[in-house]
Design a protein around this motif. Structure first.
Motif, PDB file in Angstrom:
ATOM      1  N   LEU A 145     -41.528   2.503 -21.040  1.00 43.33           N
ATOM      2  CA  LEU A 145     -41.248   2.361 -19.596  1.00 43.33           C
ATOM      3  C   LEU A 145     -41.667   0.926 -19.226  1.00 43.33           C
ATOM      4  CD1 LEU A 145     -41.431   5.674 -18.062  1.00 43.33           C
ATOM      5  CD2 LEU A 145     -39.326   4.628 -18.585  1.00 43.33           C
ATOM      6  N   GLU A 146     -42.739   0.514 -19.938  1.00 42.86           N
ATOM      7  CA  GLU A 146     -43.383  -0.808 -19.494  1.00 42.86           C
ATOM      8  C   GLU A 146     -42.369  -2.078 -19.897  1.00 42.86           C
ATOM      9  OE1 GLU A 146     -47.289  -0.955 -21.143  1.00 42.86           O
ATOM     10  OE2 GLU A 146     -48.015   0.436 -19.796  1.00 42.86           O
ATOM     11  N   ILE A 147     -41.768  -1.446 -21.223  1.00 41.50           N
ATOM     12  CA  ILE A 147     -40.787  -2.621 -21.859  1.00 41.50           C
ATOM     13  C   ILE A 147     -39.539  -2.363 -20.959  1.00 41.50           C
ATOM     14  CG2 ILE A 147     -39.522  -3.127 -23.857  1.00 41.50           C
ATOM     15  CD1 ILE A 147     -42.107  -1.851 -25.267  1.00 41.50           C
ATOM     16  N   ASP A 148     -38.999  -1.249 -20.768  1.00 39.02           N
ATOM     17  CA  ASP A 148     -37.797  -1.260 -19.991  1.00 39.02           C
ATOM     18  C   ASP A 148     -37.823   0.039 -19.084  1.00 39.02           C
ATOM     19  OD1 ASP A 148     -35.143  -0.871 -19.148  1.00 39.02           O
ATOM     20  OD2 ASP A 148     -34.456  -0.285 -21.102  1.00 39.02           O
ATOM     21  N   PRO A 149     -38.167  -0.394 -17.831  1.00 37.39           N
ATOM     22  CA  PRO A 149     -38.374   0.575 -16.795  1.00 37.39           C
ATOM     23  C   PRO A 149     -37.181   1.606 -16.963  1.00 37.39           C
ATOM     24  CG  PRO A 149     -39.150  -1.167 -15.917  1.00 37.39           C
ATOM     25  CD  PRO A 149     -38.239  -1.556 -17.314  1.00 37.39           C
ATOM     26  N   GLY A 150     -35.948   1.241 -17.400  1.00 41.40           N
ATOM     27  CA  GLY A 150     -34.703   2.002 -17.200  1.00 41.40           C
ATOM     28  C   GLY A 150     -34.509   2.876 -18.397  1.00 41.40           C
ATOM     29  N   GLU A 151     -35.504   2.973 -19.202  1.00 35.22           N
ATOM     30  CA  GLU A 151     -35.015   3.693 -20.613  1.00 35.22           C
ATOM     31  C   GLU A 151     -34.966   5.227 -20.441  1.00 35.22           C
ATOM     32  OE1 GLU A 151     -34.246   4.876 -23.543  1.00 35.22           O
ATOM     33  OE2 GLU A 151     -36.291   5.482 -23.966  1.00 35.22           O
ATOM     34  N   GLU A 152     -33.779   5.607 -20.325  1.00 39.75           N
ATOM     35  CA  GLU A 152     -33.449   7.048 -19.605  1.00 39.75           C
ATOM     36  C   GLU A 152     -34.079   8.146 -20.513  1.00 39.75           C
ATOM     37  OE1 GLU A 152     -29.362   8.081 -20.006  1.00 39.75           O
ATOM     38  OE2 GLU A 152     -28.895   6.584 -21.464  1.00 39.75           O
ATOM     39  N   TYR A 153     -34.322   7.838 -21.982  1.00 41.02           N
ATOM     40  CA  TYR A 153     -34.793   9.131 -22.789  1.00 41.02           C
ATOM     41  C   TYR A 153     -36.138   9.082 -22.314  1.00 41.02           C
ATOM     42  CZ  TYR A 153     -30.369   8.838 -25.066  1.00 41.02           C
ATOM     43  OH  TYR A 153     -28.878   8.911 -25.522  1.00 41.02           O
ATOM     44  N   ALA A 154     -36.985   7.903 -22.297  1.00 38.92           N
ATOM     45  CA  ALA A 154     -38.455   7.996 -22.150  1.00 38.92           C
ATOM     46  C   ALA A 154     -38.623   8.646 -20.435  1.00 38.92           C
ATOM     47  CB  ALA A 154     -38.896   6.516 -22.084  1.00 38.92           C
ATOM     48  N   ILE A 155     -37.710   8.320 -19.643  1.00 41.26           N
ATOM     49  CA  ILE A 155     -37.897   8.902 -18.288  1.00 41.26           C
ATOM     50  C   ILE A 155     -38.020  10.232 -18.169  1.00 41.26           C
ATOM     51  CG2 ILE A 155     -36.994   8.770 -15.927  1.00 41.26           C
ATOM     52  CD1 ILE A 155     -35.974   6.079 -16.259  1.00 41.26           C
ATOM     53  N   LYS A 156     -36.730  11.042 -18.897  1.00 44.32           N
ATOM     54  CA  LYS A 156     -36.623  12.408 -19.258  1.00 44.32           C
ATOM     55  C   LYS A 156     -37.601  13.027 -19.801  1.00 44.32           C
ATOM     56  CE  LYS A 156     -31.649  12.132 -18.977  1.00 44.32           C
ATOM     57  NZ  LYS A 156     -30.213  12.276 -19.538  1.00 44.32           N
ATOM     58  N   ASP A 157     -38.290  12.446 -21.156  1.00 44.12           N
ATOM     59  CA  ASP A 157     -39.197  12.843 -21.910  1.00 44.12           C
ATOM     60  C   ASP A 157     -40.689  12.944 -21.204  1.00 44.12           C
ATOM     61  OD1 ASP A 157     -37.630  13.416 -24.181  1.00 44.12           O
ATOM     62  OD2 ASP A 157     -37.911  11.510 -24.928  1.00 44.12           O
ATOM     63  N   LEU A 158     -40.893  12.077 -20.521  1.00 44.28           N
ATOM     64  CA  LEU A 158     -42.094  12.023 -19.870  1.00 44.28           C
ATOM     65  C   LEU A 158     -42.235  12.884 -18.719  1.00 44.28           C
ATOM     66  CD1 LEU A 158     -44.735  10.519 -19.453  1.00 44.28           C
ATOM     67  CD2 LEU A 158     -44.000   8.762 -18.046  1.00 44.28           C
ATOM     68  N   GLN A 159     -41.171  12.657 -18.052  1.00 45.39           N
ATOM     69  CA  GLN A 159     -40.937  13.893 -16.684  1.00 45.39           C
ATOM     70  C   GLN A 159     -41.129  15.400 -17.259  1.00 45.39           C
ATOM     71  OE1 GLN A 159     -37.337  13.572 -14.361  1.00 45.39           O
ATOM     72  NE2 GLN A 159     -38.803  13.561 -12.481  1.00 45.39           N
ATOM     73  N   ARG A 160     -40.538  15.664 -18.551  1.00 50.36           N
ATOM     74  CA  ARG A 160     -40.649  16.940 -18.937  1.00 50.36           C
ATOM     75  C   ARG A 160     -41.853  17.412 -19.455  1.00 50.36           C
ATOM     76  NH1 ARG A 160     -40.598  17.530 -23.850  1.00 50.36           N
ATOM     77  NH2 ARG A 160     -39.568  15.413 -24.370  1.00 50.36           N
ATOM     78  N   LEU A 161     -42.308  16.300 -20.098  1.00 51.68           N
ATOM     79  CA  LEU A 161     -43.832  16.673 -20.573  1.00 51.68           C
ATOM     80  C   LEU A 161     -44.912  16.826 -19.623  1.00 51.68           C
ATOM     81  CD1 LEU A 161     -45.619  17.301 -23.080  1.00 51.68           C
ATOM     82  CD2 LEU A 161     -45.815  14.838 -23.322  1.00 51.68           C
TER      83      LEU A 161
END
Length: 512
Positions: free
Chosen positions: A479-495
């Motif tokens: 997310l530092e590289i791409d704040p809009g990276e949708e999979y990272a957003i979902k994975d981080l929120q889930r974890l």
């Protein structure tokens, strides 16, 4: 620098070192435009010896003054240079020696044409090999060069008396040096050569002038209606500096389209420029215009197909690559692995993965070394649940390029999803498969650390391995590289939602 200039620089450096032995060598190199070997040479001698060497070399140098701006010098070693306002003008200088007796020279109007017809050129010391092995006394060679250039100057800088590789650049150099006659002649000769010359002479002119005079040549080319637009667009324009200046290049292309709007190549060139400028809408319109004029314009169709893929317009990409495959194969069997792999990928994106396998395999058959084709095949196999075949396809891509980050990433994603090992890979070899997923994802990050998706994939593999702290760090890196990276957003929120207290994180940290 010339050998004499190098000696003078060494002399100045030696004098400074005598005055201050502690002076920084970097300062000396910058001050005198010297190299470290020049500094080293200065340290090994004295000012007196360097003065003597300078005097000896000055005696060896022969110099002929042509006019107030131009002189010719033969330096130690035999190299002959033209000097403009005292500065060396580096240029290969040629002597035309032999024209067969009885040869018809009535149609020859310049040295360039004589060279082209008779190909008999002698080149001086330090230059590229001569066309003919002709021995010449150094003094005669020097006199020959001086005589040629003197005749050129006395005849008002008539470019036809010298080879274009020296005439036009030297004429421009003299114009820049303040020679008003040279400036007037230069612009007049450029205009005349373009208006009346053959395509070959125009090409020679453009190449000899180089990037500095691109705008002048552009002006004259546009005024010369005898040159076909197609020849201009495809063979002349990109010889100019216009390709290095977006504003000038766009002005040139707009002028081409305005001059001949019924020429498909004009619209193709405009579409290519607009695409490079990231004006996708304008590029598509221009390319479709080119195709409407010429249905078989392969370059326009190829670029348009690539653009549809980039824009993720999968139906249009599918149709564009379908045309390329079928028409080119019917015409000359010329479809490429790229055409087949992108055609297959568009089918896969349209939800027809089952039928995409055959064209994807066809791409790997046409070019077994196309790593992108193997990667696409792996994705398509994965979509159909053919995990073993997908793994083999990624392995083939990595055999071609071990640093292919996308293949490493996809090979890891084949094993894990949503932070867990996929059911297909659980059981007896579960621990090995988790370790393999982490290893592949680490390789992807190592090969391309600036790609957000690779950090996301590594986070999922680490999460599957039970290393939640490291997984969270990788998701955050993504997310530092791409704040809009949708999979990272979902994975981080889930974890984070699963481990807020135990790990010391709160889900709302995702927005911090």
């Amino acid at each position: 620098m010339t050998p004499l200039e190098e000696l003078k620089a060494q002399r100045a450096i030696r004098a400074e070192l005598d005055a201050d032995p502690s002076i920084d060598h970097v300062i000396l190199r910058k001050r005198y435009g010297a190299r470290e070997p020049d500094v080293a040479a200065a340290m090994l001698t004295t000012v007196e010896k360097l003065d003597e060497s300078i005097r000896e070399m000055s005696v060896q140098i022969k110099r002929f003054v042509v006019n107030e701006h131009l002189d010719i010098a033969r330096e130690p070693g035999g190299k002959i240079r033209a000097y403009v306002n005292g500065k060396p003008f580096i240029q290969c200088m040629r002597l035309i020696l032999t024209i067969p007796l009885g040869a018809d020279t009535r149609e020859i109007t310049s040295i360039d044409e004589a060279v082209k017809q008779f190909g008999s050129v002698y080149q001086g010391a330090g230059m590229e090999p001569a066309v003919k092995d002709i021995q010449m006394d150094p003094d005669e060679e020097f006199v020959g060069h001086c005589s040629n250039i003197q005749a050129w100057v006395e005849n008002d800088y008539a470019p036809g008396l010298l080879h274009s590789t020296i005439a036009y650049p030297l004429l421009k150099e003299l114009a820049d040096a303040g020679d008003e006659k040279a400036k007037r002649v230069f612009e007049g000769e450029v205009a005349n050569r373009i208006k009346t010359g053959s395509r070959a002479s125009i090409m020679a002119l453009v190449e000899s002038l180089g990037p500095r005079q691109g705008d002048l040549v552009f002006k004259f080319l546009m005024e010369n209606t005898t040159i076909p637009v197609k020849e201009q667009a495809l063979n002349l324009w990109y010889k100019l500096a216009l390709k290095e200046c977006k504003m000038e290049r766009r002005r040139a292309i707009d002028a081409i389209v305005l001059r001949e709007p019924s020429e498909a190549d004009s619209w193709y060139l405009l579409g290519k420029e607009l695409n490079a400028s990231e004006d996708c809408t304008g590029a598509v319109i221009a390319l479709e215009k080119a195709i409407s004029i010429d249905q078989g314009h392969e370059r326009a169709r190829e670029l348009l197909a690539d653009m549809f893929t980039t824009l993720k317009e999968w139906r249009r990409a599918h149709d564009a690559f379908s045309w390329l495959i079928h028409v080119l194969d019917a015409k000359r069997g010329a479809s490429s692995s790229k055409h087949w792999r992108e055609y297959a990928f568009s089918m896969y994106k349209l939800g027809d993965g089952a039928n995409a396998i055959a064209p994807a395999k066809r791409a790997t058959e046409i070019d077994p070394l196309d790593k992108y084709a193997w990667n696409r095949l792996g994705l398509i196999y994965k979509s159909q649940g053919c995990f073993k075949d997908a793994d083999a396809a990624y392995a083939s891509a990595l055999k071609i390029d071990i640093n292919f980050a996308t293949a490493w990433n996809n090979a890891s994603s084949l094993l894990v999803e949503n932070g867990a090992l996929k059911p297909h890979f659980r059981g007896k070899f579960e621990a090995r498969n988790i370790a393999l997923a982490v290893h592949r994802a680490e390789n992807a990050v190592m090969c391309a650390p600036g790609e957000a998706i690779h950090h996301t994939t590594l986070g999922e593999a680490l999460e599957a391995a039970g290393d939640n702290a490291s997984a969270i760090q990788e998701y955050k890196k993504a997310l530092e590289i791409d704040p809009g990276e949708e999979y990272a957003i979902k994975d981080l929120q889930r974890l984070l939602s699963k481990l807020p207290l135990k790990m010391g994180y709160k889900p709302e940290e995702l927005n911090s």
